[in-house]
Design a protein around this motif. Sequence first.
Motif, short mmCIF file in Angstrom:
data_model
loop_
_atom_site.label_atom_id
_atom_site.label_comp_id
_atom_site.label_asym_id
_atom_site.label_seq_id
_atom_site.Cartn_x
_atom_site.Cartn_y
_atom_site.Cartn_z
N ALA A 57 5.22 8.71 -1.91
CA ALA A 57 4.35 8.28 -0.82
C ALA A 57 5.16 7.49 0.20
N THR A 58 4.53 7.22 1.33
CA THR A 58 5.07 6.23 2.24
C THR A 58 4.49 4.89 1.83
N TRP A 70 1.00 -5.03 9.67
CA TRP A 70 1.55 -3.93 8.88
C TRP A 70 3.00 -3.69 9.26
N GLY A 71 3.79 -3.30 8.25
CA GLY A 71 5.14 -2.84 8.51
C GLY A 71 5.12 -1.39 8.93
N GLN A 72 6.30 -0.86 9.18
CA GLN A 72 6.40 0.52 9.68
C GLN A 72 6.38 1.55 8.57
N GLY A 73 6.56 1.11 7.33
CA GLY A 73 6.54 2.02 6.19
C GLY A 73 7.92 2.47 5.78
N THR A 74 8.06 2.78 4.50
CA THR A 74 9.32 3.30 3.96
C THR A 74 8.98 4.39 2.95
N GLN A 75 9.72 5.48 2.99
CA GLN A 75 9.40 6.65 2.16
C GLN A 75 10.01 6.51 0.77
N VAL A 76 9.20 6.83 -0.23
CA VAL A 76 9.65 6.91 -1.62
C VAL A 76 9.35 8.32 -2.11
N THR A 77 10.37 9.00 -2.61
CA THR A 77 10.21 10.36 -3.12
C THR A 77 10.72 10.41 -4.55
N VAL A 78 9.87 10.88 -5.46
CA VAL A 78 10.23 10.99 -6.87
C VAL A 78 10.13 12.46 -7.27
N PHE A 112 0.85 -1.18 0.00
CA PHE A 112 0.00 0.00 0.00
C PHE A 112 0.89 1.23 0.00
N ARG A 113 0.31 2.35 -0.37
CA ARG A 113 1.04 3.60 -0.27
C ARG A 113 0.10 4.70 0.19
N GLN A 114 0.69 5.67 0.86
CA GLN A 114 -0.09 6.80 1.35
C GLN A 114 0.65 8.09 1.06
N PRO A 115 0.18 8.82 0.04
CA PRO A 115 0.78 10.12 -0.25
C PRO A 115 0.44 11.11 0.86
N PRO A 116 1.20 12.18 1.00
CA PRO A 116 0.92 13.16 2.05
C PRO A 116 -0.49 13.73 1.91
#
Length: 124
Positions: free
Chosen positions: A93-94, A115-123, A38-42
């Motif tokens: 997103a994260t 759920w995992g803790q999440g990892t940030q992806v920035t493009v 999953f991803r969650q944009p700001p």
Amino acid sequence: QVQLVESGGGSVQDGGSLRLSCAFSGGTRGNRICMGWFRQPPGKEREGVASVITIDGTTDYADSVKGRFTASRDNAKNTLDLEMTTLKPEDTATYYCAARGGSCARDDPSVYTSWGQGTQVTVS
């Protein structure tokens, strides 16, 4: 209960590639488990990107990532990877790895129990 830890996020330029990995532990080997990305944009809701049924590798993708993202699992290594290519700024997103027992529900985060803790992806 399945434990999940993501890795591999970072910053990349428009059109670049990244590979995320989710290490999972716990659960019962051989059980049907659905794992999802999953991803969650700001400022936005969490959305399903891809899902994989661990017992047979069946995948499902959101239309926005089809042809660009590939989810794969390695049951021997207990990892779920997400290969992301041709990244766009709107992919920023994260990203979270999630798991649930039974059938997959790619775009419904409420049914996932781990759920995992999440990892940030920035493009950019």
